[in-house]
Design a protein around this motif. Structure first.
Motif, PDB file in Angstrom:
ATOM      1  N   UNK A   1       0.955  -1.042   0.088  1.00  0.00           N
ATOM      2  CA  UNK A   1      -0.091  -0.051   0.208  1.00  0.00           C
ATOM      3  C   UNK A   1       0.832   1.376  -0.020  1.00  0.00           C
ATOM      4  N   UNK A   2       1.847   1.282   1.011  1.00  0.00           N
ATOM      5  CA  UNK A   2       2.682   2.411   0.877  1.00  0.00           C
ATOM      6  C   UNK A   2       3.514   2.787  -0.494  1.00  0.00           C
ATOM      7  N   UNK A   3       3.821   1.541  -1.144  1.00  0.00           N
ATOM      8  CA  UNK A   3       4.480   1.587  -2.420  1.00  0.00           C
ATOM      9  C   UNK A   3       3.555   2.658  -3.213  1.00  0.00           C
ATOM     10  N   UNK A   4       2.348   2.006  -3.380  1.00  0.00           N
ATOM     11  CA  UNK A   4       1.289   2.825  -4.225  1.00  0.00           C
ATOM     12  C   UNK A   4       1.117   4.164  -3.847  1.00  0.00           C
ATOM     13  N   UNK A   5       1.178   4.535  -2.343  1.00  0.00           N
ATOM     14  CA  UNK A   5       1.054   5.988  -2.113  1.00  0.00           C
ATOM     15  C   UNK A   5       2.113   6.794  -2.468  1.00  0.00           C
ATOM     16  N   UNK A   6       3.336   6.224  -2.394  1.00  0.00           N
ATOM     17  CA  UNK A   6       4.658   7.039  -2.796  1.00  0.00           C
ATOM     18  C   UNK A   6       4.601   7.350  -4.251  1.00  0.00           C
ATOM     19  N   UNK A   7       4.315   6.363  -4.903  1.00  0.00           N
ATOM     20  CA  UNK A   7       4.162   6.353  -6.510  1.00  0.00           C
ATOM     21  C   UNK A   7       3.314   7.402  -6.934  1.00  0.00           C
ATOM     22  N   UNK A   8       2.240   7.947  -6.492  1.00  0.00           N
ATOM     23  CA  UNK A   8       1.167   8.916  -6.616  1.00  0.00           C
ATOM     24  C   UNK A   8       1.342  10.041  -5.728  1.00  0.00           C
ATOM     25  N   UNK A   9       2.294  10.419  -5.119  1.00  0.00           N
ATOM     26  CA  UNK A   9       2.501  11.507  -4.122  1.00  0.00           C
ATOM     27  C   UNK A   9       1.387  11.629  -3.320  1.00  0.00           C
ATOM     28  N   UNK A  10       0.725  10.543  -2.585  1.00  0.00           N
ATOM     29  CA  UNK A  10      -0.510  10.753  -1.906  1.00  0.00           C
ATOM     30  C   UNK A  10      -0.049  10.606  -0.429  1.00  0.00           C
ATOM     31  N   UNK A  11      -0.439  11.629   0.533  1.00  0.00           N
ATOM     32  CA  UNK A  11      -0.002  11.621   1.821  1.00  0.00           C
ATOM     33  C   UNK A  11      -0.528  10.319   2.596  1.00  0.00           C
ATOM     34  N   UNK A  12       0.011   9.808   3.494  1.00  0.00           N
ATOM     35  CA  UNK A  12      -0.484   8.784   4.484  1.00  0.00           C
ATOM     36  C   UNK A  12      -0.493   9.375   5.810  1.00  0.00           C
ATOM     37  N   UNK A  13      -1.685   8.985   6.391  1.00  0.00           N
ATOM     38  CA  UNK A  13      -2.177   9.335   7.702  1.00  0.00           C
ATOM     39  C   UNK A  13      -2.393   8.247   8.527  1.00  0.00           C
ATOM     40  N   UNK A  14      -1.734   7.648   9.470  1.00  0.00           N
ATOM     41  CA  UNK A  14      -1.884   6.671  10.488  1.00  0.00           C
ATOM     42  C   UNK A  14      -2.877   6.946  11.503  1.00  0.00           C
TER      43      UNK A  14
END
Length: 453
Positions: free
Chosen positions: A245-258
Motif C-alpha cells: 500500500x505504501x509503495x502505491x502512495x509514494x508512486x502517486x504522491x499521496x499523503x499517508x495518515x496513520x
C-alpha cells in the motif's frame, strides 16, 4: 423486557439522555446498564454485578477505570491553572511538556504536535491539514481522501465520511463526495480460494492503485488507515499489505495518515501500531490511551514536510485559522503527561508483549470450537469470527444470543458484525487473561448449546 423502577437511575436516564450507537426505541423500553464503579479491569453496575471489561470501555481505558494518581494530578492542575487556551501564540507548561514527550515517542521523525480533544477531532483536523497542505503546494484540486471499507475514523461530518461504515452514513447525508473507500483488507472474510495472504495484499494494493488512477492522481490528496482496523472488527493487516500500500502512495504522491487512536500506546506490543507494521506516515493521529481515557485529549504528530507547508500558508494568509476552545486544555495535558509516565514506569511495551503473547496463545485455542471460524490478533487486541459453517465461512445470523451469554458470564466485549473483539486494559496480567477467557468459554458454550452446534 426489563422492569424499570420509577425514579431509579435507569428511569431517570431514559427521561433525559440520548446515547450514541444505541437503538433509541429499544433503550426507551429496556433502559441502560448503569455502571457505578470501576476497579482495575473490572466494572460494577448499580445492582452490584461485576464484569471483566474486555473492551477497555471504547478501546481506551488502558489503566482500568479508576486512578488516585491521575485524580491527584488533575486536581493539582485545576488548582494551579484549570484552563487556558493555546490561541494566538499562547502556551502553558503542561501543553509544552506533552508535545515534547510525544515528539520523543513518535514512531517516525515528526516535527510538531497539534493537541485536540478527541480522536474524531484529530482525524477531522488531519483531513483539513491534508487539504491545507495541497493548497500550499499549489494544487487545491488534489483534495480527495481515501479510506477503507470497514475503517473507522470518528463521527464528525468529515471523519464520518472518511469512515467506511455504511451504517454511519445512512440518513446523515454522508459521505461527502470527495471521500472514497478502497477494499477492506479482511483476509479471512474476503480472500479467494487458494489465495495466499501475500497475493491478497497484492490485490488490495492493485485496487487502491486502480482507484487512484480512475479518480486521477492529481485529485487524490491522502490515504488514511488504522494499523489494525478497530471498529471494523479488529482486522489485522495480512502479510505485506502495508508494504505494498505504501509503495502505491509514494508512486502517486499521496499523503499517508496513520490513525493510531486505538493502536497507539502499547496496544499492539509497541508504543505505536506504526512500529508494529513498519508504517511511515506523514501525520499520526492519537487519542484514547493517550490519557488512558481519564481526560478527553488527542494529538496530531506532523512531519516537517507538512509543517513547512502550514507555515507557508500561515504566512500567506496571515494566520493558521483552526482550533477549538479546549485545544491543549491544561488539565487534559497534565493527565496525559502523567499517563505516559505511568506507562514508562510499568514498561508498557514489555508488559504488552509478554501478556499479549500469552493472550494470543490462549485465545488461539478457541479456533477449535464449532462456532469460531477465525482467530486473529496482535498484542492486546484480537477478534474472533463467529460462523455456523466453517467451510463456507457462513457468519452467525444473529449476535443476540452471543451478547446475552457474554453478559451473563460477567464479561464486556465489543461485538461487531459477526465478530467478538477484545482490547482489555493494558494493565491486564496473565491471571486476568485466564479469567476473561474462562468467562468467554462459558459464554460460547451457552451459545453453542442454544444453537445446537
Amino acid at each position: 423486557m426489563n422492569v424499570i423502577r420509577p425514579n431509579s437511575l435507569q428511569a431517570r436516564d431514559i427521561a433525559v439522555a440520548i446515547h450514541p450507537q444505541t437503538n433509541l426505541a429499544k433503550h426507551e423500553q429496556d433502559g441502560p446498564t448503569v455502571i457505578v464503579r470501576g476497579d482495575g479491569i473490572r466494572i460494577y453496575d448499580d445492582s452490584g454485578k461485576e464484569f471483566i471489561e474486555g473492551a477497555a470501555g471504547l478501546w481506551c481505558a488502558a489503566l482500568g477505570f479508576a486512578s488516585d494518581r491521575l485524580a491527584d494530578v488533575a486536581a493539582r492542575q485545576m488548582r494551579t491553572l484549570g484552563y487556558y487556551h493555546s490561541y494566538r501564540s499562547t502556551a502553558h507548561p503542561a501543553g509544552i511538556e506533552l508535545a515534547e514527550k510525544l515528539i520523543e515517542l513518535a514512531p517516525v521523525p515528526m516535527s510538531k504536535v497539534l493537541l485536540q480533544c478527541s480522536g474524531s477531532e484529530a482525524n477531522d483536523t488531519a483531513i483539513k491539514l491534508c487539504w491545507y497542505y495541497q493548497a500550499a503546494m499549489g494544487r487545491p484540486e488534489k483534495n480527495k481522501i481515501i479510506g477503507r471499507m470497514g475503517g473507522y475514523h470518528g463521527t464528525t461530518v468529515a471523519a464520518g465520511s472518511l469512515s467506511g461504515k455504511p451504517d454511519m452514513h445512512v440518513d446523515f447525508n454522508l459521505p461527502l463526495p470527495q471521500f472514497k473507500h478502497t477494499l477492506n483488507p479482511h483476509y479471512y472474510r474476503f480472500h479467494e480460494d487458494g489465495e495466499t495472504e501475500e497475493e491478497f495484499s497484492t490485490r488490495m494494493a492493485d485496487a487502491l492503485e486502480a482507484m487512484i488512477l480512475e479518480e486521477g492522481p492529481d485529485t487524490v490528496a491522502a490515504f488514511f488507515a488504522e494499523p489494525v482496523m478497530g471498529a471494523g472488527g479488529v482486522i489485522v493487516p495480512p502479510a505485506t499489505y502495508f508494504e505494498k500500500i505504501q509503495a502505491v502512495l509514494k508512486k502517486y504522491d499521496v499523503l499517508f495518515i496513520a490513525d493510531e487512536v486505538i493502536c497507539g500506546f502499547g496496544r499492539t506490543g509497541n508504543w505505536w501500531g506504526s512500529q508494529t507494521f513498519d508504517l511511515k506516515p506523514d501525520i499520526v493521529t492519537c487519542a484514547k490511551a493517550l490519557s488512558a481515557a481519564f481526560m478527553p485529549v488527542s494529538a496530531l504528530l506532523i512531519n516537517e514536510k507538512v509543517y513547512q507547508a502550514m507555515v507557508a500558508q500561515s504566512r500567506k494568509l496571515g494566520s493558521f485559522v483552526h482550533g477549538y476552545t479546549y485545544t491543549g486544555h491544561p488539565v487534559a495535558a497534565a493527565v496525559a503527561l502523567e499517563t505516559l509516565k505511568i506507562y514508562e514506569e510499568m514498561d508498557l511495551v514489555g508488559h504488552s508483549r509478554r501478556v499479549g503473547a500469552y493472550f494470543q496463545d490462549r485465545l488461539a485455542a478457541f479456533a477449535d470450537r464449532p462456532l469460531v471460524g477465525d482467530v486473529r490478533g496482535v498484542g492486546l487486541i484480537a477478534g474472533l469470527d463467529l460462523v455456523t459453517d466453517k467451510a463456507a465461512r457462513t457468519p452467525i445470523p444473529s449476535m443476540e444470543p452471543v451478547e446475552r451469554h457474554v453478559r451473563e458470564a460477567g464479561l464486556v466485549l465489543r461485538l461487531i458484525g459477526n465478530r467478538i473483539t477484545f482490547s482489555p486494559p493494558v494493565i491486564i496480567d496473565e491471571s486476568g487473561v485466564d479469567e476473561m477467557l474462562a468467562r468467554l468459554d462459558k459464554a460460547l458454550t451457552g451459545v453453542e448449546k442454544e444453537l445446537a452446534l
